[in-house]
Structures are given as C-alpha cells and as structure tokens.
Design a protein around this motif. Structure first.
Motif, short mmCIF file in Angstrom:
data_model
loop_
_atom_site.label_atom_id
_atom_site.label_comp_id
_atom_site.label_asym_id
_atom_site.label_seq_id
_atom_site.Cartn_x
_atom_site.Cartn_y
_atom_site.Cartn_z
N PRO A 3 33.20 30.93 51.31
CA PRO A 3 34.61 31.22 51.01
C PRO A 3 34.74 32.06 49.75
O PRO A 3 33.83 32.13 48.93
N LYS A 4 35.88 32.68 49.59
CA LYS A 4 36.12 33.47 48.39
C LYS A 4 36.23 32.54 47.18
O LYS A 4 36.67 31.40 47.30
N ALA A 5 35.86 33.02 46.05
CA ALA A 5 35.85 32.20 44.83
C ALA A 5 37.25 31.79 44.38
O ALA A 5 37.43 30.71 43.81
N ASN A 6 38.26 32.62 44.67
CA ASN A 6 39.61 32.31 44.19
C ASN A 6 40.43 31.54 45.23
O ASN A 6 41.63 31.37 45.05
N ARG A 7 39.83 31.07 46.27
CA ARG A 7 40.53 30.31 47.30
C ARG A 7 40.87 28.91 46.77
O ARG A 7 40.03 28.26 46.14
N LEU A 8 42.10 28.46 47.01
CA LEU A 8 42.51 27.16 46.49
C LEU A 8 41.78 26.01 47.18
O LEU A 8 41.25 25.12 46.52
N ASP A 14 27.18 25.94 55.32
CA ASP A 14 25.76 25.64 55.21
C ASP A 14 25.04 26.87 54.67
O ASP A 14 24.99 27.91 55.33
N GLU A 15 24.49 26.78 53.48
CA GLU A 15 23.83 27.92 52.85
C GLU A 15 22.60 28.36 53.62
O GLU A 15 22.32 29.56 53.73
N ASN A 16 21.84 27.42 54.16
CA ASN A 16 20.64 27.76 54.92
C ASN A 16 20.98 28.51 56.21
O ASN A 16 20.32 29.48 56.57
N THR A 21 21.46 33.70 59.28
CA THR A 21 22.23 34.74 59.97
C THR A 21 22.03 36.09 59.30
O THR A 21 22.00 37.13 59.97
N ASN A 22 21.84 36.09 57.99
CA ASN A 22 21.56 37.32 57.27
C ASN A 22 20.21 37.90 57.70
O ASN A 22 20.07 39.09 57.91
N LYS A 23 19.22 37.03 57.88
CA LYS A 23 17.90 37.49 58.34
C LYS A 23 17.98 38.10 59.73
O LYS A 23 17.36 39.12 60.00
N VAL A 24 18.74 37.48 60.60
CA VAL A 24 18.89 38.00 61.97
C VAL A 24 19.60 39.34 61.95
O VAL A 24 19.18 40.28 62.65
#
Length: 62
Positions: A3-8, A14-16, A21-24
């Motif tokens: 999520p964006k850092a400024n979202r309330l 899940d970071e893993n 998904t970034n690797k794919v």
C-alpha cells in the motif's frame, strides 16, 4: 502490491509473495528479448515449446 505510505488504513500484504511476483515479471521481460518467441515464428506447437525450453534454460544459467 504494497500500500501507499500515506494511506490512512494500511492493508496487509505478503512481502515474500510480492517478491516472487517481481521475479516472475522480470523473467518474462527477459524472455521477450527473444524475438522468435514474441513473434511465434514456429509453426508447430512442438517446436515452439522446444524453443521456450531452450530460451528458459539459457536465461536461468545466466
């Protein structure tokens, strides 16, 4: 996706799974550099699959 850092109301993620998904996505970007796969020059499914396997093995050995 984080999520964006400024979202309330921060939602969880899940970071893993996000890293996977970034690797794919990066893998498919490398495969796109093989014009033969992107344009699908092969007429038969057997030859197309064989070139996919060849390209994947080349990419994974780098």
């Amino acid at each position: 996706m984080p999520p964006k850092a400024n979202r309330l109301a921060q939602r969880t993620y899940d970071e893993n799974l996000y890293a996977d998904t970034n690797k794919v996505a990066r893998f498919f970007n490398r495969v796109k550099h093989y014009r033969r796969l992107a344009a699908r020059y092969e007429k038969t499914a057997r030859n197309f699959l064989a070139f996919w396997q060849l390209a994947c093995s080349v990419i994974l050995t780098l």
